[in-house]
Write a protein that holds these residues in place. Sequence first.
Motif, PDB file in Angstrom:
ATOM      1  N   LEU A  55       0.840  -1.190   0.000  1.00  0.00           N
ATOM      2  CA  LEU A  55       0.000   0.000   0.000  1.00  0.00           C
ATOM      3  C   LEU A  55       0.881   1.248   0.000  1.00  0.00           C
ATOM      4  O   LEU A  55       1.346   1.677   1.046  1.00  0.00           O
ATOM      5  CB  LEU A  55      -0.902   0.013   1.237  1.00  0.00           C
ATOM      6  CG  LEU A  55      -1.790  -1.205   1.484  1.00  0.00           C
ATOM      7  CD1 LEU A  55      -2.483  -1.081   2.817  1.00  0.00           C
ATOM      8  CD2 LEU A  55      -2.799  -1.353   0.370  1.00  0.00           C
ATOM      9  N   SER A  57      -0.086   4.193  -0.246  1.00  0.00           N
ATOM     10  CA  SER A  57      -0.765   5.207   0.579  1.00  0.00           C
ATOM     11  C   SER A  57      -0.456   5.002   2.060  1.00  0.00           C
ATOM     12  O   SER A  57      -0.421   5.965   2.830  1.00  0.00           O
ATOM     13  CB  SER A  57      -2.284   5.169   0.351  1.00  0.00           C
ATOM     14  OG  SER A  57      -2.831   3.914   0.710  1.00  0.00           O
ATOM     15  N   THR A  60       3.016   6.579   2.759  1.00  0.00           N
ATOM     16  CA  THR A  60       2.873   8.033   2.861  1.00  0.00           C
ATOM     17  C   THR A  60       2.291   8.429   4.207  1.00  0.00           C
ATOM     18  O   THR A  60       2.741   9.396   4.839  1.00  0.00           O
ATOM     19  CB  THR A  60       1.975   8.560   1.723  1.00  0.00           C
ATOM     20  OG1 THR A  60       2.553   8.181   0.467  1.00  0.00           O
ATOM     21  CG2 THR A  60       1.837  10.072   1.775  1.00  0.00           C
ATOM     22  N   ALA A  61       1.294   7.670   4.667  1.00  0.00           N
ATOM     23  CA  ALA A  61       0.672   7.969   5.958  1.00  0.00           C
ATOM     24  C   ALA A  61       1.633   7.731   7.114  1.00  0.00           C
ATOM     25  O   ALA A  61       1.629   8.470   8.107  1.00  0.00           O
ATOM     26  CB  ALA A  61      -0.592   7.118   6.137  1.00  0.00           C
ATOM     27  N   ILE A  89      -7.491  -1.561   3.631  1.00  0.00           N
ATOM     28  CA  ILE A  89      -7.713  -0.555   2.601  1.00  0.00           C
ATOM     29  C   ILE A  89      -9.184  -0.496   2.230  1.00  0.00           C
ATOM     30  O   ILE A  89      -9.920  -1.464   2.385  1.00  0.00           O
ATOM     31  CB  ILE A  89      -6.879  -0.829   1.335  1.00  0.00           C
ATOM     32  CG1 ILE A  89      -7.276  -2.159   0.692  1.00  0.00           C
ATOM     33  CG2 ILE A  89      -5.401  -0.798   1.627  1.00  0.00           C
ATOM     34  CD1 ILE A  89      -6.722  -2.363  -0.699  1.00  0.00           C
ATOM     35  N   CYS A  93     -11.894   3.016  -3.057  1.00  0.00           N
ATOM     36  CA  CYS A  93     -10.870   3.968  -3.521  1.00  0.00           C
ATOM     37  C   CYS A  93      -9.445   3.505  -3.234  1.00  0.00           C
ATOM     38  O   CYS A  93      -8.487   4.173  -3.623  1.00  0.00           O
ATOM     39  CB  CYS A  93     -11.118   5.349  -2.923  1.00  0.00           C
ATOM     40  SG  CYS A  93     -10.884   5.429  -1.128  1.00  0.00           S
ATOM     41  N   LYS A  94      -9.291   2.369  -2.546  1.00  0.00           N
ATOM     42  CA  LYS A  94      -7.980   1.744  -2.286  1.00  0.00           C
ATOM     43  C   LYS A  94      -7.055   2.566  -1.391  1.00  0.00           C
ATOM     44  O   LYS A  94      -5.847   2.389  -1.419  1.00  0.00           O
ATOM     45  CB  LYS A  94      -7.251   1.426  -3.603  1.00  0.00           C
ATOM     46  CG  LYS A  94      -8.060   0.587  -4.579  1.00  0.00           C
ATOM     47  CD  LYS A  94      -8.525  -0.715  -3.962  1.00  0.00           C
ATOM     48  CE  LYS A  94      -9.320  -1.552  -4.956  1.00  0.00           C
ATOM     49  NZ  LYS A  94      -9.941  -2.728  -4.342  1.00  0.00           N
ATOM     50  N   THR A  95      -7.612   3.455  -0.568  1.00  0.00           N
ATOM     51  CA  THR A  95      -6.790   4.205   0.376  1.00  0.00           C
ATOM     52  C   THR A  95      -6.701   3.454   1.707  1.00  0.00           C
ATOM     53  O   THR A  95      -7.572   2.643   2.039  1.00  0.00           O
ATOM     54  CB  THR A  95      -7.359   5.614   0.628  1.00  0.00           C
ATOM     55  OG1 THR A  95      -8.690   5.502   1.124  1.00  0.00           O
ATOM     56  CG2 THR A  95      -7.343   6.447  -0.638  1.00  0.00           C
TER      57      THR A  95
END
Length: 204
Positions: A55, A57, A60-61, A89, A93-95
């Motif tokens: 992931l 994202s 980044t988190a 996730i 939206c796959k976040t």
Amino acid sequence: MEEIRRAAGAYYENLPDEEKRNARFSFNEMDKNKDGKINLDEYVEYLKKDNNTVLPSLFTALDKDGNGTLDFDEAIVLYYTMQSGRAIICQSCKTFLAGAYFTCSQCFFNDDDSVSTFDVCCDCYGGKKFRHNDGHIFCDNYTLLRQSRSPIQAAPIKKRTKVLNILKRGMQVAGITSSDLQPSNIGGIITGDDEVRGNGCSIM
């Protein structure tokens, strides 16, 4: 994300020394160039090694200071999310789902051999930006956990073992092990299959 950071810090502080060493070993194993930090390439390579979902994202988190790498404190949050099952996730939206999200209760309490759930972020759920089975009831993750308790306590004692097995597969909460789910450790939690499926998320 701050909520998960706090949970990860508390989780790590309460780990036995051996497991803290395991966390440090995982960090060192991920840090291929031994510079004391994890870059995105090292993160991806480490997760792909064991066929984990990668992931971007989440990376980044995790990168709290935004410098493009993870130090040990930031990597502990990754360790916690992997160990606790919090690396979830949005199916739309796959976040990465860092805060509250919505879960299909039927998928969550599915008593076959599948361990998959259907989870969506608040934006996708509120905007109906997802496709799933018609008629399924969604609950936010906090409500789902809380609502699980009432039918469990009201059910016949003879079905205790079956529901404990369901909970072992479905409830991925930090620090919970199979021994934690034994009746002697949870105040005699009991239930039946019908009651579990009728989890009564009536606030939706």
